[in-house]
Write a protein that holds these residues in place. Structure first.
Motif, PDB file in Angstrom:
ATOM      1  N   ILE A 140      14.651   0.000  10.867  1.00 15.47           N
ATOM      2  CA  ILE A 140      13.358   0.561  10.478  1.00 15.47           C
ATOM      3  C   ILE A 140      12.804   1.387  11.633  1.00 15.47           C
ATOM      4  O   ILE A 140      12.735   0.892  12.765  1.00 15.47           O
ATOM      5  N   LEU A 141      12.422   2.612  11.345  1.00 20.63           N
ATOM      6  CA  LEU A 141      11.696   3.416  12.333  1.00 20.63           C
ATOM      7  C   LEU A 141      10.232   3.014  12.209  1.00 20.63           C
ATOM      8  O   LEU A 141       9.493   3.516  11.365  1.00 20.63           O
ATOM      9  N   SER A 142       9.825   2.059  13.047  1.00 18.92           N
ATOM     10  CA  SER A 142       8.530   1.415  12.851  1.00 18.92           C
ATOM     11  C   SER A 142       7.365   2.392  12.972  1.00 18.92           C
ATOM     12  O   SER A 142       6.317   2.193  12.359  1.00 18.92           O
ATOM     13  N   GLY A 152       5.854  -1.614   1.137  1.00 14.29           N
ATOM     14  CA  GLY A 152       6.539  -2.751   0.525  1.00 14.29           C
ATOM     15  C   GLY A 152       7.678  -2.401  -0.415  1.00 14.29           C
ATOM     16  O   GLY A 152       8.352  -3.294  -0.937  1.00 14.29           O
ATOM     17  N   GLN A 153       7.905  -1.135  -0.617  1.00 15.79           N
ATOM     18  CA  GLN A 153       8.962  -0.720  -1.541  1.00 15.79           C
ATOM     19  C   GLN A 153      10.325  -1.282  -1.156  1.00 15.79           C
ATOM     20  O   GLN A 153      11.086  -1.759  -2.025  1.00 15.79           O
ATOM     21  N   ASN A 170       6.471  -7.961   7.449  1.00  9.90           N
ATOM     22  CA  ASN A 170       6.143  -8.983   8.451  1.00  9.90           C
ATOM     23  C   ASN A 170       4.635  -9.266   8.499  1.00  9.90           C
ATOM     24  O   ASN A 170       3.859  -8.679   7.732  1.00  9.90           O
ATOM     25  N   ASP A 171       4.242 -10.165   9.380  1.00  6.45           N
ATOM     26  CA  ASP A 171       2.833 -10.571   9.458  1.00  6.45           C
ATOM     27  C   ASP A 171       1.905  -9.423   9.848  1.00  6.45           C
ATOM     28  O   ASP A 171       0.710  -9.473   9.579  1.00  6.45           O
ATOM     29  N   GLU A 172       2.461  -8.417  10.476  1.00  9.56           N
ATOM     30  CA  GLU A 172       1.652  -7.246  10.849  1.00  9.56           C
ATOM     31  C   GLU A 172       1.533  -6.249   9.703  1.00  9.56           C
ATOM     32  O   GLU A 172       0.829  -5.253   9.804  1.00  9.56           O
ATOM     33  N   GLY A 173       2.256  -6.532   8.606  1.00  9.80           N
ATOM     34  CA  GLY A 173       2.148  -5.661   7.437  1.00  9.80           C
ATOM     35  C   GLY A 173       3.128  -4.514   7.407  1.00  9.80           C
ATOM     36  O   GLY A 173       2.942  -3.563   6.632  1.00  9.80           O
ATOM     37  N   VAL A 222      13.844  -5.690   9.292  1.00 14.17           N
ATOM     38  CA  VAL A 222      15.168  -6.017   8.769  1.00 14.17           C
ATOM     39  C   VAL A 222      15.433  -7.491   9.018  1.00 14.17           C
ATOM     40  O   VAL A 222      15.287  -7.976  10.136  1.00 14.17           O
ATOM     41  N   ILE A 223      15.832  -8.201   7.968  1.00 15.56           N
ATOM     42  CA  ILE A 223      16.077  -9.644   8.106  1.00 15.56           C
ATOM     43  C   ILE A 223      17.502 -10.027   7.736  1.00 15.56           C
ATOM     44  O   ILE A 223      17.868 -11.198   7.854  1.00 15.56           O
TER      45      ILE A 223
END
Ligand code: SF4
Length: 62
Positions: free
Chosen positions: A5-7, A14-15, A27-30, A34-35
């Motif tokens: 992911i290019l953060s 969310g797509q 993630n928690d930051e919204g 990658v998991i």
């Protein structure tokens, strides 16, 4: 292959997580992270998630 992911580009829509929950989550930051690994069972969904990202934040590396 690996997904990245290019953060700085992610807007947290969310797509990707909806399209391929094995590999992406919000993630928690919204923002997306990658998991999981790409495998033959989820490869098409990962490509779909990458092509559907509105900000081109998903990179698939060989
Ligand atoms: Fe971020 Fe793109 Fe995933 Fe949306 S689809 S959460 S912008 S990486």
């Amino acid at each position: 292959m690996k997904a990245k992911i290019l953060s700085e580009n992610c807007i947290g829509c969310g797509q990707c997580a909806c399209t391929c929950e094995d590999v992406f989550r919000i993630n928690d930051e919204g923002f997306a992270e990658v998991i999981g690994e790409i495998n033959k069972d989820n490869e098409e969904d990962v490509k779909l998630a990458a092509s559907g990202c509105p900000t081109d934040a998903i990179v698939i590396e060989k």
